[in-house]
Every structure is written in structure tokens, then in C-alpha cells.
Design a protein around this motif. Structure first.
Motif, PDB file in Angstrom:
ATOM      1  N   PHE A 231       6.542 -91.165  46.993  1.00 22.28           N
ATOM      2  CA  PHE A 231       5.836 -92.410  46.658  1.00 22.28           C
ATOM      3  C   PHE A 231       4.541 -92.523  47.459  1.00 22.28           C
ATOM      4  O   PHE A 231       3.497 -92.923  46.921  1.00 22.28           O
ATOM      5  N   ALA A 232       4.590 -92.172  48.719  1.00 24.89           N
ATOM      6  CA  ALA A 232       3.405 -92.278  49.581  1.00 24.89           C
ATOM      7  C   ALA A 232       2.292 -91.340  49.124  1.00 24.89           C
ATOM      8  O   ALA A 232       1.102 -91.647  49.266  1.00 24.89           O
ATOM      9  N   LEU A 233       2.683 -90.194  48.557  1.00 28.27           N
ATOM     10  CA  LEU A 233       1.688 -89.233  48.077  1.00 28.27           C
ATOM     11  C   LEU A 233       0.998 -89.711  46.801  1.00 28.27           C
ATOM     12  O   LEU A 233      -0.097 -89.259  46.474  1.00 28.27           O
ATOM     13  N   GLY A 234       1.650 -90.611  46.079  1.00 23.74           N
ATOM     14  CA  GLY A 234       1.019 -91.236  44.915  1.00 23.74           C
ATOM     15  C   GLY A 234       1.070 -90.424  43.637  1.00 23.74           C
ATOM     16  O   GLY A 234       0.529 -90.850  42.612  1.00 23.74           O
ATOM     17  N   GLN A 235       1.700 -89.238  43.674  1.00 24.39           N
ATOM     18  CA  GLN A 235       1.791 -88.422  42.460  1.00 24.39           C
ATOM     19  C   GLN A 235       3.277 -88.155  42.187  1.00 24.39           C
ATOM     20  O   GLN A 235       3.854 -87.194  42.683  1.00 24.39           O
ATOM     21  N   LEU A 236       3.850 -89.011  41.385  1.00 21.43           N
ATOM     22  CA  LEU A 236       5.299 -88.949  41.186  1.00 21.43           C
ATOM     23  C   LEU A 236       5.705 -87.945  40.119  1.00 21.43           C
ATOM     24  O   LEU A 236       4.996 -87.761  39.118  1.00 21.43           O
ATOM     25  N   PRO A 237       6.846 -87.314  40.306  1.00 18.08           N
ATOM     26  CA  PRO A 237       7.413 -86.472  39.253  1.00 18.08           C
ATOM     27  C   PRO A 237       8.118 -87.356  38.218  1.00 18.08           C
ATOM     28  O   PRO A 237       8.387 -88.524  38.480  1.00 18.08           O
ATOM     29  N   THR A 238       8.445 -86.776  37.077  1.00 22.98           N
ATOM     30  CA  THR A 238       9.252 -87.519  36.098  1.00 22.98           C
ATOM     31  C   THR A 238      10.739 -87.311  36.356  1.00 22.98           C
ATOM     32  O   THR A 238      11.564 -88.068  35.863  1.00 22.98           O
ATOM     33  N   ALA A 239      11.042 -86.275  37.146  1.00 23.85           N
ATOM     34  CA  ALA A 239      12.449 -85.988  37.460  1.00 23.85           C
ATOM     35  C   ALA A 239      12.537 -85.333  38.829  1.00 23.85           C
ATOM     36  O   ALA A 239      11.604 -84.659  39.284  1.00 23.85           O
ATOM     37  N   ILE A 240      13.690 -85.536  39.478  1.00 20.25           N
ATOM     38  CA  ILE A 240      13.979 -84.925  40.776  1.00 20.25           C
ATOM     39  C   ILE A 240      15.268 -84.124  40.670  1.00 20.25           C
ATOM     40  O   ILE A 240      16.285 -84.627  40.185  1.00 20.25           O
ATOM     41  N   PHE A 241      15.219 -82.862  41.127  1.00 25.40           N
ATOM     42  CA  PHE A 241      16.435 -82.086  41.310  1.00 25.40           C
ATOM     43  C   PHE A 241      16.718 -82.070  42.802  1.00 25.40           C
ATOM     44  O   PHE A 241      15.947 -81.527  43.591  1.00 25.40           O
ATOM     45  N   ALA A 242      17.820 -82.695  43.213  1.00 22.07           N
ATOM     46  CA  ALA A 242      18.228 -82.717  44.625  1.00 22.07           C
ATOM     47  C   ALA A 242      19.376 -81.739  44.807  1.00 22.07           C
ATOM     48  O   ALA A 242      20.321 -81.726  44.017  1.00 22.07           O
ATOM     49  N   ALA A 243      19.327 -80.952  45.876  1.00 25.26           N
ATOM     50  CA  ALA A 243      20.289 -79.867  46.086  1.00 25.26           C
ATOM     51  C   ALA A 243      21.638 -80.337  46.600  1.00 25.26           C
ATOM     52  O   ALA A 243      22.486 -79.511  46.951  1.00 25.26           O
ATOM     53  N   SER A 244      21.875 -81.646  46.670  1.00 25.89           N
ATOM     54  CA  SER A 244      23.207 -82.185  46.960  1.00 25.89           C
ATOM     55  C   SER A 244      23.294 -83.586  46.372  1.00 25.89           C
ATOM     56  O   SER A 244      22.276 -84.268  46.206  1.00 25.89           O
ATOM     57  N   ASP A 245      24.510 -84.010  46.064  1.00 22.10           N
ATOM     58  CA  ASP A 245      24.698 -85.362  45.517  1.00 22.10           C
ATOM     59  C   ASP A 245      24.318 -86.436  46.524  1.00 22.10           C
ATOM     60  O   ASP A 245      23.767 -87.482  46.166  1.00 22.10           O
ATOM     61  N   ASP A 246      24.635 -86.208  47.798  1.00 16.20           N
ATOM     62  CA  ASP A 246      24.266 -87.194  48.819  1.00 16.20           C
ATOM     63  C   ASP A 246      22.764 -87.440  48.813  1.00 16.20           C
ATOM     64  O   ASP A 246      22.304 -88.587  48.875  1.00 16.20           O
ATOM     65  N   MET A 247      21.980 -86.362  48.757  1.00 16.41           N
ATOM     66  CA  MET A 247      20.529 -86.527  48.716  1.00 16.41           C
ATOM     67  C   MET A 247      20.091 -87.193  47.418  1.00 16.41           C
ATOM     68  O   MET A 247      19.181 -88.033  47.423  1.00 16.41           O
ATOM     69  N   ALA A 248      20.725 -86.833  46.304  1.00 16.84           N
ATOM     70  CA  ALA A 248      20.369 -87.438  45.020  1.00 16.84           C
ATOM     71  C   ALA A 248      20.595 -88.946  45.043  1.00 16.84           C
ATOM     72  O   ALA A 248      19.779 -89.726  44.529  1.00 16.84           O
ATOM     73  N   MET A 249      21.688 -89.374  45.669  1.00 11.18           N
ATOM     74  CA  MET A 249      21.957 -90.806  45.749  1.00 11.18           C
ATOM     75  C   MET A 249      20.955 -91.506  46.668  1.00 11.18           C
ATOM     76  O   MET A 249      20.566 -92.655  46.429  1.00 11.18           O
TER      77      MET A 249
END
Length: 331
Positions: A231-249
Motif C-alpha cells: 500500500f505504501a508503494l502505491g502500486q497495488l497488485p490485483t492478486a497476492i500469492f502468500a506462501a503460507s495461510d498465516d501470511m495470507a490471513m
């Protein structure tokens, strides 16, 4: 590795004297005995002869070493290990390294001192040579993680394939600007999941923005903090792949904190299929690992080693599965 010659040199005695201290201490004078024992302690010598003698004894205990007991994924693996262990008449001794490599090394001493009959390592961050040295004398199985080029029996999934599958699913739904939050890159499975992400993007001729690839630590907090960084970088992706469920949450929590919605504004896909993933809001789309089965297979392999049975498959690769829920949408 320290040998009997090193002990003899430090104590200024012959190797035969060191051997008698270890096997027939009653034949050695007190002053000589004291010098040898001090040398053994100073050099942290683990005599192979003593190890071989002790291996004839059974403790009916196996040691399981985990990198982080607070991670719920490992509790499912442990349940699988214990189910087989109990059925075979063994008890499980648990060692939690807290992601500390030095503590991980310390647990090797428990096996060398024959306080357990064998060991299942759910982490492989220490020096590979140290693990392989122990595995040459004692039953050792790796689960979840593996050591590249090693022949230590291993049970895991194909993390490259799983991450590639996850990323391709996002791409097939129309996502092209995809962020990736990895686990710690000193861990082989984190590197494999990142490799699978890059492979999927390359196959579809999509450019990866380096800014959108960030290293986390598998925790909820790292997912939250790294999403806030996006968010701080100001260029958001349309999707995020997180390498663990904890991080995804954690990612989803950060998105919601900005007044945005998942998946309407940003889709999120995780890895592991923790129990909480199905009741989280929204339900988390993720790659399911057969955690219980990983534990079962690891313990079965360890029993073969303990019983000196032939191990026909040194590496068991179990199937993962894409579990589709509500956290991802088509764009």
C-alpha cells in the motif's frame, strides 16, 4: 569432525588409552582418566564406539524437531507422527527450535547421546554436513523440508509444483499483476515456492515486478506488514500469492484495514490449508498439504530405519491440492 586422535593429542596420551577410558575405565589411572575426560568435554567428542554400544539399547522414544510449534501446520504433522508412533509402542519427544539454528543443532546431541531411538526433522536449516553425519550412525528422517543432494529419507510435497499451480490459477482468472510474499529464503521450501511462482509467470509471458516480491517469515504479522508495504508503494497488485495461510490471513487483514474488500478489490491465495482457513472471512483459497499423511509416512520410514529394514523409496512426494474458496475472483 573431532576424532579419537584429536582427544589423544589434547590429553597427551595414546589413542589406546582414550579407548580404554571409554570401554574399560577401571584399567586407567585416575589422573590419566581425568585428563582424557577433560579433553573429551573440551572437544565435545562423540565417540562412535560408544554410540554403537548404546544403539543396542532401546528407549522406545523418538525425537521430533519442529521449527515453530506455534505454527498450526506442524501440529497436524505431529498428529500423524504420533498416530503411528503410539501404534508401534513408541512415545514422542518434541523439540521446538523457535527458528533458531543453534537450538536445532543442540537436538542432534539428544540422538547422539541415545536418549531417543530415532529422529524426525521437520526443519533442515542447519549445516547439511552435520545432519548427514548424524544420519550415518542413527535413524533420521526429514519431513516437509529436505536437504538438496542428500540421501536422507524425506517426505514432502512438490512445493515448486504447488506454487506454480496456485499462481497459474490466479493467471487463468485474469490476474496479471500478481504479488508474492515468500517464506524465509534460507529455507528450501520457501525458495521452491518462489520458484514455482516465477515459473508460472514465465509460462504465461507475464512480467514480475520485483517490488511485488517480498520475503516474509510465514507469520500472520509478516503478511500484514508486507501488504501494508505494498500500500505504501502505491502500486497495488490485483492478486497476492502468500506462501503460507498465516501470511495470507495477515494480508487480508491489512486489505480490510484500508477499507478494501477481498476478493472484490484484491484476491488472496495461501498455502497449507490450515483448519482456520475454511472459517476465516472470506474463506481462503489455498494449496492443501496432506499434513497428517506427511507425519504418518515419516514415522513409517523412521520405523524401517530403526528396525534396519530396507527403504526402497528415499524420497516420498505426496500430492497437494488446490482448495477453492471465496478469497479469489475472476477479473
Amino acid at each position: 569432525m573431532v576424532g579419537i586422535v584429536d582427544v589423544a593429542k589434547k590429553a597427551n596420551v595414546s589413542t589406546a588409552t582414550v579407548s580404554r577410558v571409554l570401554t574399560k575405565p577401571e584399567t586407567v589411572r585416575g589422573t590419566t582418566m581425568e585428563k582424557v575426560l577433560k579433553a573429551i568435554e573440551a572437544l565435545n567428542y562423540q565417540p562412535n564406539l560408544l554410540a554403537r554400544q548404546l544403539r543396542r539399547l532401546e528407549t522406545k522414544t523418538i525425537l521430533v524437531v519442529v521449527p515453530d510449534i506455534t505454527n498450526p501446520f506442524f501440529s497436524k504433522v505431529l498428529r500423524g507422527i504420533e498416530a503411528v508412533a503410539v501404534a508401534k509402542g513408541y512415545q514422542v519427544l518434541l523439540g521446538d527450535t523457535g527458528n533458531d539454528v543453534e537450538r536445532e543443532k543442540g537436538y542432534l546431541n539428544i540422538l547422539q547421546q541415545k536418549k531417543a531411538d530415532g529422529m524426525v526433522l521437520l526443519t533442515a536449516r542447519m549445516d547439511a554436513a552435520a545432519v548427514e553425519e548424524v544420519a550415518r550412525s542413527f535413524p533420521v528422517v526429514l519431513a516437509c523440508e529436505y536437504i538438496e543432494g542428500s540421501r536422507i529419507p524425506t517426505v514432502s510435497i512438490d512445493n515448486i509444483s504447488g506454487a506454480r499451480k496456485a499462481t497459474e490459477y490466479l493467471i487463468d482468472l485474469g490476474h496479471e499483476r500478481i504479488g508474492c510474499i515468500t517464506g524465509p529464503l534460507d529455507i528450501v521450501l520457501s525458495r521452491d515456492r518462489l520458484k514455482g511462482f516465477y515459473q508460472a509467470m514465465a509460462r504465461k509471458n507475464l512480467i514480475v515486478d520485483p517490488v511485488l516480491v517480498q520475503e516474509g517469515d510465514f507469520s500472520f504479522d509478516s503478511g500484514f506488514n508486507l501488504m501494508m508495504k505494498f500500500f505504501a508503494l502505491g502500486q497495488l497488485p490485483t492478486a497476492i500469492f502468500a506462501a503460507s495461510d498465516d501470511m495470507a490471513m495477515g494480508v487480508i487483514k491489512a486489505i480490510k484495514s484500508k477499507g478494501l474488500k477481498v476478493p472484490e478489490d484484491i484476491s488472496v491465495l495461501g498455502f497449507d490449508n490450515l483448519k482456520f482457513s475454511s472459517i476465516f472471512e472470506p474463506g481462503l483459497t489455498t494449496i492443501a498439504q496432506p499434513a497428517f499423511e506427511i507425519g504418518e509416512n515419516a514415522m513409517e520410514l523412521l520405523m524401517k530405519l530403526i528396525n534396519k529394514e530396507e527403504v526402497k523409496r528415499e524420497q516420498i512426494i505426496l500430492a497437494d491440492q488446490l482448495v477453492v474458496r471465496e478469497s479469489v475472483r475472476t477479473i
